[in-house]
Design an enzyme around this catalytic site. Structure first.
Site, short mmCIF file in Angstrom:
data_model
loop_
_atom_site.label_atom_id
_atom_site.label_comp_id
_atom_site.label_asym_id
_atom_site.label_seq_id
_atom_site.Cartn_x
_atom_site.Cartn_y
_atom_site.Cartn_z
N HIS A 1 43.30 33.28 -74.14
CA HIS A 1 43.22 34.06 -72.90
C HIS A 1 41.80 34.48 -72.57
CE1 HIS A 1 42.73 38.36 -74.18
NE2 HIS A 1 43.20 37.89 -75.31
N CYS B 1 39.51 45.82 -75.87
CA CYS B 1 40.39 45.91 -77.02
C CYS B 1 40.20 47.21 -77.76
CB CYS B 1 40.13 44.76 -77.98
SG CYS B 1 38.41 44.69 -78.46
N ASN C 1 31.15 40.69 -78.68
CA ASN C 1 31.91 40.95 -77.46
C ASN C 1 31.38 42.11 -76.63
OD1 ASN C 1 32.75 42.51 -79.70
ND2 ASN C 1 34.65 43.08 -78.66
N THR D 1 58.45 30.15 -84.82
CA THR D 1 58.64 28.98 -83.97
C THR D 1 57.39 28.73 -83.12
OG1 THR D 1 61.00 29.47 -83.91
CG2 THR D 1 60.17 27.93 -82.26
N GLY E 1 43.44 35.49 -81.32
CA GLY E 1 42.26 35.72 -82.15
C GLY E 1 42.50 36.76 -83.23
N GLN F 1 34.52 34.84 -78.55
CA GLN F 1 33.69 34.89 -77.33
C GLN F 1 32.73 33.70 -77.26
OE1 GLN F 1 34.25 36.91 -74.90
NE2 GLN F 1 35.37 38.63 -75.80
N SER G 1 40.64 32.39 -79.17
CA SER G 1 41.74 32.97 -78.40
C SER G 1 41.80 32.35 -77.01
CB SER G 1 41.52 34.48 -78.29
OG SER G 1 42.40 35.02 -77.35
#
Lengths: 379, 379
Positions: free
Chosen positions: A203, A324, A147, A238, A70, A181, A201
């Site tokens: 995770h 975060c 969040n 990659t 994210g 979120q 995101s």
């Protein structure tokens, strides 16, 4: 006994997502940018996965780009403004994730006007946005689901304001939303939201770390650097195929394949309601338009750090503020202040965040523990 | 039968690295930026891993930052220049990976002078660098091991020139090297190289995709965006702990814990020598100062695309040019031209790249196949 109730910070990767990671890393290990069979198979798998995700989000695969998460999705959009040699104005909310708000500094340095819009009780006033619009605005960056308290912004209405202004000024205005979120948490349609770009995101919904999605329908989206030209020039490096496939598996697991409403939404909604109805503490999350996956409350006048530590010591893993932002001191607190919560309430803020694995027993246990602590130390 | 000989494009994740990924994702799933026990355990694991990697590289852990890969490590360094409001000059080689060379465009746009330095037969002439230095130069960006032909740049000597100029101009000059094809491939010492920063990528040495290292001893390294402030503000985004731990396991597997010379170096060197001594084709890789993991040759006047396809069809997975650049048309070719190879030789270039798993049998088989094809179609 441990109760993990900090799923807005991160979720545990699901067994099937982890299995997909392992299978893909083993089977499709070649570089998708190579021309031999193993590489082309990896490329096919990559594009199949893009198609699957596009189908779930009900948008064209041409608008789906894989990123490292994210934060990077947000950065690609914000940093692209630096290509612009005649700096304009950006409107950004005061309750953004740091990966957006941090750009205010560099944009200002480069001559941009950065106008911030507050969000009383978590909600941006559409009239406020309307009054701030002018023909120098090049981008509007407003978070979808907050969040810290879980408020759901009325993005559709906010976008409509911008679209009308676009016509008035006869100039494109980029509307970006951080929807990290939101995905696999609340039902929504990217088409109906009508945003130009959105960040997601993996995770946050039981996918792996280090992978995310940038949705952008601006097909000439110019990133700061194309690097090796992967992801059609929008994100070099990659391709992280094992993580991309695992993300897709996690997403399907939460949503099924044909809807973007999480299959456990109603159950989570009830758990959230139980928290709301039974906690003795001061509710910070809004009473309407909220994600059931996040509940914020305040134990003021008790400071949240101490209260949270007491909960943590008993195995209840909840956050004060957002994860975060523990690196950026008191960031969660400043976001609550931008929502017009008093300094005292902000300093006592605690967040519980749920996931599909959260049980009624866990919620009952945390409510009892919080009430016991709160009643004994605060009242 | 399949022969994977494109390890400079990517390597297959090792079993032990994959196991470490799974174990870490399962055991240390909490967000390292949280304050409860599970989060703090994840944070400890993160810092332990940083210490391990720092020990292998024989540098301070304070200089090690985890990123999403080599491209991002390069981008963090190059994009940081944009903070500088009085644009200066950057010297960059013509044989850089696209994640570096792509920045030339934006730096120019922002008023920087970008001076490119060529590398005849893969090597930068130190006197050429010396003659290009002037007091406006703020950064010198020169690749360590070239990904197309495997030439090893004499970074130590090149850095010395820059250090002398630093003294002369009484001003810091940042020396950055892309060392993605060096780590776990050739023996080197970051201390002796004396560079200010270097980039590494896990998937080039049997680690997972989507993770890399930025070494920088400039502790006030200012990234474009701090995002959530992770990695001491140098790289935001929730830390990809499973991939970071897996990378460390892969690195230790290649190097052991006390040296940075790969344990299979001598064997790979012999395999490379076998290729050199037995291929009938025109050698492009240099005869000295080369990584044994990469061998480039030319099948000119036969075009490499067709020749490579014939090899691929027989299960020999080799590249024409570099993988990351198949998206950026003919990039490998243009890098060879910057090395003063003729257009004809460049158009016929093929790369074989090895790894610790490559066997003598595979090398003998590919040599026979190439010689048969080459002798029949070219001679």
């Amino acid at each position: 006994m441990e109760y993990y109730l900090d799923n807005a910070a991160t979720t545990k990767i699901s067994e099937s997502a982890l299995k997909a990671y392992i299978d893909t890393a083993t089977t499709y290990f070649a570089n998708p940018s190579t021309n031999y069979k193993a590489g082309q198979n990896a490329k096919l798998k990559l594009e199949e996965t893009r198609d699957e995700i596009a189908k779930i989000l009900d948008v064209s695969s041409n608008y789906i780009y894989f990123t490292s998460g994210g934060s990077e999705s947000n950065s690609i959009i914000l940093s692209s403004l630096l290509w612009n040699n005649s700096p304009g104005e950006v409107i950004i909310s005061k309750i953004e994730h740091a990966s957006n708000s941090e750009f205010a500094r560099i944009l200002k340095e480069k001559g941009w006007k950065v106008s911030t819009i507050d969000a009383p009780q978590g909600f941006i006033n559409p009239n406020k946005l309307k009054s701030m619009m002018n023909d120098r605005v090049r981008m509007v960056c407003l978070q979808y689901v907050n969040n810290v308290i879980g408020s759901i912004q009325n993005i559709e209405e906010l976008v409509k304001i911008v679209r009308l202004k676009e016509k008035e000024y006869n100039r494109k205005i980029h509307f970006h939303t951080d929807a990290v979120q939101a995905l696999a948490k609340i039902p929504f349609s990217l088409k109906e939201l009508d945003v130009d770009s959105a960040s997601f995101s993996a995770h946050k919904f039981h996918g792996p770390r280090g992978v995310g999605i940038l949705y952008t329908r601006l097909v000439n989206q110019q990133p700061l650097s194309k690097a090796g030209g992967q992801e059609r020039g929008v994100r070099g490096g990659t391709e992280n195929l094992p993580a991309i496939v695992a993300m897709s598996v996690a997403l399907k697991e939460q949503l099924g394949t044909t809807t973007i409403k999480p299959s456990c939404y109603d159950r989570i909604y009830d758990l959230n309601l139980y928290l709301r109805n039974n906690l003795h503490t001061h509710l910070l999350s809004p009473r309407g338009n909220y994600s059931p996956y996040i509940l914020a409350f305040s134990v003021a006048p008790f400071p949240s750090e101490v209260f949270t530590r007491m909960l943590n010591d008993k195995g209840f893993y909840v956050s004060s503020g957002s994860a975060c932002s523990n690196n950026v001191k008191a960031k969660g607190e400043s976001i609550l202040k931008a929502m017009n919560y008093s300094s005292e309430l902000s300093k006592g803020s605690i967040r519980i965040s749920l996931c599909d694995k959260t049980t009624k027993e866990e919620i009952v246990a945390v409510v009892n523990e919080i009430n016991n602590l709160y009643d004994s130390v605060v009242r």
